[in-house]
Design an enzyme around this catalytic site. Structure first.
Site, PDB file in Angstrom:
ATOM      1  N   SER A 120       6.917  -2.275   5.641  1.00 19.61           N
ATOM      2  CA  SER A 120       6.190  -1.012   5.578  1.00 19.61           C
ATOM      3  C   SER A 120       6.730   0.067   6.507  1.00 19.61           C
ATOM      4  CB  SER A 120       4.718  -1.255   5.880  1.00 19.61           C
ATOM      5  OG  SER A 120       4.552  -1.904   7.120  1.00 19.61           O
ATOM      6  N   HIS A 170       4.072  -2.120  -0.657  1.00 17.38           N
ATOM      7  CA  HIS A 170       4.910  -0.936  -0.905  1.00 17.38           C
ATOM      8  C   HIS A 170       5.884  -1.141  -2.061  1.00 17.38           C
ATOM      9  CE1 HIS A 170       3.453   1.034   2.747  1.00 17.38           C
ATOM     10  NE2 HIS A 170       3.409  -0.192   3.239  1.00 17.38           N
ATOM     11  N   LYS A 217      -1.983   2.027  -2.433  1.00 14.37           N
ATOM     12  CA  LYS A 217      -0.771   2.822  -2.219  1.00 14.37           C
ATOM     13  C   LYS A 217      -0.322   3.426  -3.548  1.00 14.37           C
ATOM     14  CE  LYS A 217      -0.311   0.826   2.189  1.00 14.37           C
ATOM     15  NZ  LYS A 217      -0.152  -0.393   2.948  1.00 14.37           N
TER      16      LYS A 217
HETATM   17  C1  PLP Z   1      -1.042  -1.109   3.849  1.00 12.22           C
HETATM   18  C2  PLP Z   1      -0.620  -2.510   3.893  1.00 12.22           C
HETATM   19  C3  PLP Z   1      -1.546  -3.544   3.789  1.00 12.22           C
HETATM   20  C4  PLP Z   1      -3.027  -3.291   3.808  1.00 12.22           C
HETATM   21  O1  PLP Z   1      -3.496  -2.883   2.587  1.00 12.22           O
HETATM   22  P1  PLP Z   1      -4.901  -2.095   2.523  1.00 12.22           P
HETATM   23  O2  PLP Z   1      -5.283  -2.205   1.101  1.00 12.22           O
HETATM   24  O3  PLP Z   1      -4.629  -0.718   2.986  1.00 12.22           O
HETATM   25  O4  PLP Z   1      -5.826  -2.849   3.420  1.00 12.22           O
HETATM   26  C5  PLP Z   1      -1.091  -4.834   3.731  1.00 12.22           C
HETATM   27  N1  PLP Z   1       0.226  -5.108   3.802  1.00 12.22           N
HETATM   28  C6  PLP Z   1       1.150  -4.155   3.922  1.00 12.22           C
HETATM   29  C7  PLP Z   1       2.593  -4.516   3.971  1.00 12.22           C
HETATM   30  C8  PLP Z   1       0.751  -2.817   3.984  1.00 12.22           C
HETATM   31  O5  PLP Z   1       1.665  -1.864   4.135  1.00 12.22           O
END
Ligand code: PLP
Length: 386
Positions: free
Chosen positions: A181, A209, A239
């Site tokens: 990320s 991502h 996302k």
């Molecule tokens: C953003 C993210 C999460 C968390 O997801 P949410 O739905 O925002 O709780 C988990 N793993 C990674 C790699 C992320 O970037």
């Protein structure tokens, strides 16, 4: 002063001293723009890679779901919170990922902190890439298993840890981000899959991502022509999908186990129906339009090439400036020129690797990306100057 408040004040003062205190800033997003403190900035910090959070069809689906089922689920999915939209969403997720089944959680964070402890416990072993997301580490810790962190994407290190430790444990899990990320690179999933099979370990890839961006929108296991065998494919709907929630795509027995054993699934209220409705509409777009899903990566490449940076593998391009002070100054300079690039500092990234993290979305105009690159070239070198 009460000891509780004295404790909080002491902690905050230490963070202020290191320039590490963070506060949420009121932000009104409108597509690729973000309004902060009365100023409209072009944002390169949103993970809404396909800009689907504002897509008219997605909004329409959310409104329709709210009207039909209300705004809240009212209870856990195992009680009365399992409204009919869930079934549709899980069917689509499984189809997109090519698995027999899927299970939706309240968020990505809740997914990892539910899935991992439901699979491994005190007698077991977990290998985690050191740069995996905080919620992968949290899930590993919560499980009570022995946790070994291997060096970032270092297969020799992972193999050595398995060789030394696998036999001492009953079950083993390897957990990694599919797309990292804060770095934007891809995990070597094919090699990890081979390694996992050799040591009878289960591979979990967190594709927060990757979904909607990599492999025609299907995620990082589909980055290359042959799909990699990843039995535990988790990710988020917050996302590229533009809504909210987390998921696990896996075999039917694994998904059935989650539904009856993952504590974050059992003891947390179901997602609001409008969020589930929106996610279904967004997945429709992702499934039907792979060309659109290719845009964020193309935009990231355009930016990287303009700055002679290595070709990115995802929509995320980091510019590591090391010191927190430098990153804050660089972000400030970009903001003066109308760009929002939120500085990333410890503990989100390891100490000494503070960075600007640029996230590209389908709708960022090429001309604005060129202007951003030119601004970075000029203003960041100023921030780097003593
Ligand atoms: C953003 C993210 C999460 C968390 O997801 P949410 O739905 O925002 O709780 C988990 N793993 C990674 C790699 C992320 O970037």
């Amino acid at each position: 002063m009460r000891s509780l408040d004295a404790f909080a004040c002491g902690k905050l003062a230490a963070l202020d001293g290191a320039r590490l205190r963070r506060t949420p800033v009121v932000t009104v997003r409108d597509g690729i723009f973000a309004e902060r403190g009365g100023r409209i900035l072009l944002s390169f910090s949103c993970n809404d890679y396909l800009n689907l959070s504002r897509h008219p069809e997605v909004i329409k689906a959310a409104v329709a779901a709210a009207q039909r089922y209300g705004v809240g689920a009212g209870a856990s999915r195992l009680v009365t919170g399992n409204h009919p939209l869930y079934d549709e969403l899980e069917t689509r997720l499984a189809r997109l990922k090519g698995t027999a089944a899927a299970c939706v959680f309240g968020s990505g964070y809740l997914a990892n902190t539910g899935i991992i402890p439901a699979l491994v416990g005190a007698d077991d072993l977990i290998l985690v890439d050191e740069l995996s997301h905080a919620c992968v580490h949290a899930g590993a810790k919560l499980s009570g298993a022995a946790v070994c962190r291997y060096r970032h994407c270092d297969m020799a290190d992972a193999e050595a840890l398995l060789t030394a430790n696998r036999a001492k444990h009953q079950r083993a899990l390897i957990a990694t981000d599919g797309v990292f990320s804060m770095d934007g690179d891809l995990a070597p999933l094919a090699d990890l899959s081979t390694l996992a099979q050799r040591f009878d370990a289960w591979l979990l890839a967190d594709d927060a991502h990757g979904l909607g961006v990599i492999g025609g929108g299907r995620g990082s296991s589909f980055a290359n022509s042959a799909a990699v065998d990843v039995p535990l494919q988790m990710g988020t709907l917050s996302k590229a999908v533009g809504a909210y929630g987390g998921y696990l795509c896996a075999s039917q027995p694994v998904v059935d186990l989650m539904r009856t054993r993952a504590r974050t699934f059992i003891y947390s209220t179901g997602l609001p129906p409008p969020v589930v409705g929106a996610a279904i509409a967004a997945l429709d777009i992702i499934e039907c339009d792979p060309a659109y899903t290719a845009l964020p990566l193309r935009k990231a490449k355009l930016f990287a090439r303009a700055l002679n940076l290595p070709d990115p593998q995802s929509a995320i391009v980091p510019l590591v400036l090391r010191e927190t002070e430098t990153v804050l100054a660089a972000a400030q300079a970009l903001e003066e020129d109308g760009f929002l690039v939120v500085p990333i500092r410890p503990p989100t990234v390891p100490k000494g690797t503070a960075r600007l993290r640029f996230a590209f979305t389908a709708q960022h105009p090429d001309a604005e990306i060129e202007r951003l690159a030119a601004t970075v070239r000029r203003r960041v070198s100023e921030a780097l100057a003593p």
